[in-house]
Design a protein around this motif. Structure first.
Motif, mmCIF file in Angstrom:
data_model
loop_
_atom_site.group_PDB
_atom_site.id
_atom_site.type_symbol
_atom_site.label_atom_id
_atom_site.label_comp_id
_atom_site.label_asym_id
_atom_site.label_seq_id
_atom_site.Cartn_x
_atom_site.Cartn_y
_atom_site.Cartn_z
ATOM 1 N N LEU A 1 0.821 -1.205 0.000
ATOM 2 C CA LEU A 1 0.000 0.000 0.000
ATOM 3 C C LEU A 1 0.857 1.258 0.000
ATOM 4 N N VAL A 2 1.911 1.271 0.801
ATOM 5 C CA VAL A 2 2.791 2.438 0.869
ATOM 6 C C VAL A 2 3.481 2.663 -0.465
ATOM 7 N N TRP A 3 3.975 1.608 -1.094
ATOM 8 C CA TRP A 3 4.634 1.758 -2.388
ATOM 9 C C TRP A 3 3.644 2.219 -3.457
ATOM 10 N N SER A 4 2.433 1.728 -3.428
ATOM 11 C CA SER A 4 1.416 2.166 -4.397
ATOM 12 C C SER A 4 1.097 3.642 -4.218
ATOM 13 N N MET A 5 0.963 4.089 -2.966
ATOM 14 C CA MET A 5 0.677 5.498 -2.716
ATOM 15 C C MET A 5 1.847 6.379 -3.168
ATOM 16 N N LEU A 6 3.073 5.928 -2.923
ATOM 17 C CA LEU A 6 4.242 6.682 -3.363
ATOM 18 C C LEU A 6 4.279 6.789 -4.884
ATOM 19 N N LEU A 7 3.964 5.699 -5.563
ATOM 20 C CA LEU A 7 3.919 5.711 -7.029
ATOM 21 C C LEU A 7 2.852 6.678 -7.535
ATOM 22 N N MET A 8 1.699 6.719 -6.875
ATOM 23 C CA MET A 8 0.646 7.657 -7.284
ATOM 24 C C MET A 8 1.070 9.105 -7.075
ATOM 25 N N VAL A 9 1.765 9.381 -5.978
ATOM 26 C CA VAL A 9 2.235 10.749 -5.714
ATOM 27 C C VAL A 9 3.265 11.162 -6.765
ATOM 28 N N VAL A 10 4.195 10.291 -7.070
ATOM 29 C CA VAL A 10 5.213 10.597 -8.083
ATOM 30 C C VAL A 10 4.558 10.804 -9.448
ATOM 31 N N PHE A 11 3.597 9.962 -9.798
ATOM 32 C CA PHE A 11 2.899 10.097 -11.078
ATOM 33 C C PHE A 11 2.130 11.418 -11.130
ATOM 34 N N GLY A 12 1.465 11.790 -10.054
ATOM 35 C CA GLY A 12 0.751 13.067 -10.004
ATOM 36 C C GLY A 12 1.700 14.248 -10.122
ATOM 37 N N TYR A 13 2.861 14.147 -9.480
ATOM 38 C CA TYR A 13 3.856 15.212 -9.559
ATOM 39 C C TYR A 13 4.385 15.362 -10.992
ATOM 40 N N LEU A 14 4.689 14.241 -11.642
ATOM 41 C CA LEU A 14 5.182 14.299 -13.022
ATOM 42 C C LEU A 14 4.140 14.892 -13.969
ATOM 43 N N CYS A 15 2.882 14.513 -13.796
ATOM 44 C CA CYS A 15 1.821 15.075 -14.636
ATOM 45 C C CYS A 15 1.681 16.573 -14.421
#
Length: 145
Positions: free
Chosen positions: A102-116
């Protein structure tokens, strides 16, 4: 003190109901949970003794210390409840074991949102720099970004 007497009465009632439903011979001799039955009987008996001792002797410190030590045996009842609730233990283990994913998935979503957001900001900035004419949309983009 009232709560202690109430809890003692509830434990006594629970043990007596189990004793009456199984019978004395099965409860103390033939049951598969014979150890737990003896432990429950000892805990209930010690709680009753503790309440009686507290009522009789209010100033006797050594007896109260001994009674408090016996009270610690009630914690074993909680351990017994954990054994009964094995499904709950399994669910809690499952939840805690998935927390890493769950923590890794949330981190991936934050990074993806930041890149977008970086890409959108860069594209908007490039559009505003290369657009020669000033329109109402361009003015709005300059104020927002």
């Amino acid at each position: 003190e009232v709560i202690q007497v109430f809890i003692c009465l509830m434990f006594t009632l629970e043990m007596l109901l189990r004793l009456l439903s199984k019978g004395v011979r099965v409860f103390f001799v033939l049951d598969s949970d014979i150890f737990w039955n003896y432990l429950d009987a000892f805990v209930v008996f010690s709680a009753i003794v503790e309440i009686v001792v507290m009522r009789i002797t209010l100033d006797a410190k050594p007896l109260l210390i001994f009674a408090r030590l016996i009270r610690l045996l009630r914690i074993v009842r909680v351990i017994r409840m954990i054994r009964v609730l094995s499904e709950l233990k399994l669910m809690m283990y499952s939840i805690f074991s998935t927390l890493k994913s769950l923590v890794w998935s949330m981190l991936l979503m934050v990074v993806f949102g930041y890149l977008c957001s970086v890409c959108l900001t860069e594209a908007t900035t490039q559009h505003l720099l290369h657009a020669g004419n000033r329109t109402e949309l361009n003015d709005q983009l300059w104020t927002d970004f």
